[in-house]
Design a protein around this motif. Structure first.
Motif, PDB file in Angstrom:
ATOM      1  N   ALA A   9       0.823  -1.209   0.000  1.00 37.24           N
ATOM      2  CA  ALA A   9       0.000   0.000   0.000  1.00 37.24           C
ATOM      3  C   ALA A   9       0.856   1.258   0.000  1.00 37.24           C
ATOM      4  N   LYS A  10       0.252   2.317  -0.561  1.00 37.79           N
ATOM      5  CA  LYS A  10       0.864   3.644  -0.589  1.00 37.79           C
ATOM      6  C   LYS A  10      -0.073   4.607   0.121  1.00 37.79           C
ATOM      7  N   ALA A  11       0.445   5.393   1.030  1.00 37.44           N
ATOM      8  CA  ALA A  11      -0.387   6.382   1.715  1.00 37.44           C
ATOM      9  C   ALA A  11      -1.037   7.300   0.682  1.00 37.44           C
ATOM     10  N   ALA A  31      -7.181  11.078  -4.120  1.00 41.40           N
ATOM     11  CA  ALA A  31      -6.630  10.559  -2.876  1.00 41.40           C
ATOM     12  C   ALA A  31      -7.717   9.962  -1.999  1.00 41.40           C
ATOM     13  N   ASP A  32      -8.891  10.582  -1.968  1.00 44.93           N
ATOM     14  CA  ASP A  32      -9.987  10.053  -1.170  1.00 44.93           C
ATOM     15  C   ASP A  32     -10.472   8.717  -1.729  1.00 44.93           C
ATOM     16  N   ALA A  37     -10.514   2.800  -1.261  1.00 45.34           N
ATOM     17  CA  ALA A  37     -10.153   1.489  -1.809  1.00 45.34           C
ATOM     18  C   ALA A  37      -9.247   0.727  -0.849  1.00 45.34           C
ATOM     19  N   LEU A  38      -8.284   1.420  -0.259  1.00 47.15           N
ATOM     20  CA  LEU A  38      -7.384   0.772   0.692  1.00 47.15           C
ATOM     21  C   LEU A  38      -8.141   0.278   1.913  1.00 47.15           C
ATOM     22  N   LEU A  39      -9.019   1.093   2.461  1.00 44.27           N
ATOM     23  CA  LEU A  39      -9.761   0.699   3.656  1.00 44.27           C
ATOM     24  C   LEU A  39     -10.674  -0.492   3.377  1.00 44.27           C
ATOM     25  N   ASP A 110      -5.808  -1.554  -5.249  1.00 45.59           N
ATOM     26  CA  ASP A 110      -6.539  -1.059  -6.416  1.00 45.59           C
ATOM     27  C   ASP A 110      -7.726  -1.921  -6.794  1.00 45.59           C
ATOM     28  N   THR A 111      -8.047  -2.932  -5.970  1.00 47.94           N
ATOM     29  CA  THR A 111      -9.178  -3.811  -6.275  1.00 47.94           C
ATOM     30  C   THR A 111     -10.101  -3.889  -5.060  1.00 47.94           C
ATOM     31  N   PRO A 112     -10.825  -2.815  -4.769  1.00 53.47           N
ATOM     32  CA  PRO A 112     -11.681  -2.790  -3.583  1.00 53.47           C
ATOM     33  C   PRO A 112     -12.877  -3.729  -3.684  1.00 53.47           C
ATOM     34  N   GLN A 113     -13.081  -4.348  -4.849  1.00 52.82           N
ATOM     35  CA  GLN A 113     -14.183  -5.291  -4.992  1.00 52.82           C
ATOM     36  C   GLN A 113     -13.882  -6.659  -4.395  1.00 52.82           C
TER      37      GLN A 113
END
Length: 215
Positions: A9-11, A31-32, A37-39, A110-113
């Motif tokens: 992950a990247k901040a 960024a949001d 997606a990260l969360l 990058d794949t929040p699904q």
């Protein structure tokens, strides 16, 4: 599962996160979206049946979108800093840092699904010393599972972020003797045109789907 999850992950700092997406929606919105997606990814990994969970992180969470929320979510993870020159070397080192005798299943943000069920099914295919690779529709890959961190060195031979990255990763792994099981192909989020399509595949109530609908 006797598998370690590794999230690279990247901040999501405005101006540094999702720059191709930012060219269309703006730096703050991009960024949001990256933070959401990260969360969502961290939630899915936390709810899957991994034995241990590691995040290899780069960037400054204090300057990131939803940085406080991300920091709180990371409390249940082992967090290591990314190290090395270039993305391929950072991936190799992340696998080395995450490996403690168990196979490592790596995904990005990058794949929040992804769902816990998909992660469980995908990682459970790492039986009898097999590796797994999940290709992305753009030619890259969204998941890599390897039984031993030494196999990650195959990534040093692969040009990253090209339409051939997935195919060349598969070739590099097999050249080192890996037996690779292919996973489902997913679409990752790089451009504004990806937002609605990926959001439609996300579980209801996710952050990514909500923020994407408001862009």
């Amino acid at each position: 599962m006797n598998v370690t999850a590794l999230v690279v992950a990247k901040a999501p700092v405005p101006g540094l996160a999702k720059t191709r997406l930012a060219a269309t929606v703006g730096a703050d919105a991009a960024a949001d979206i990256a933070a959401a997606a990260l969360l969502d990814t961290l939630d899915a990994v936390a709810d899957a049946d991994f034995a241990t969970r590691v995040v290899a992180l780069t960037g400054d969470l204090d300057a990131a979108a939803r940085g406080t929320e991300i920091a709180a979510r990371l409390a249940s993870y082992t967090v290591v800093r990314q190290r090395g020159d270039g993305f391929a070397e950072r991936l190799v080192n992340a696998h080395m840092d995450a490996f403690h005798g168990l196979p490592v299943f790596q995904i990005g943000m990058d794949t929040p699904q992804v769902t816990p069920e998909l992660l469980n099914v995908s990682a459970s295919r790492m039986t009898d010393g097999r590796s797994v690779l999940g290709l992305a529709q753009d030619g890259g890959w969204w998941a890599l599972g390897i039984p031993d961190a030494s196999l990650a060195r195959a990534l040093l031979d692969v040009p990253m972020s090209t339409p051939e990255t997935g195919a060349e990763t598969l070739a590099a792994l097999t050249a080192r003797g890996a037996e690779v099981t292919m996973l489902d192909v997913l679409r990752d989020v790089d451009h504004a045109s990806d937002l609605a399509i990926v959001a439609a595949d996300c579980p209801p109530g996710g952050r990514f789907a909500l923020v994407s609908a408001n862009v």
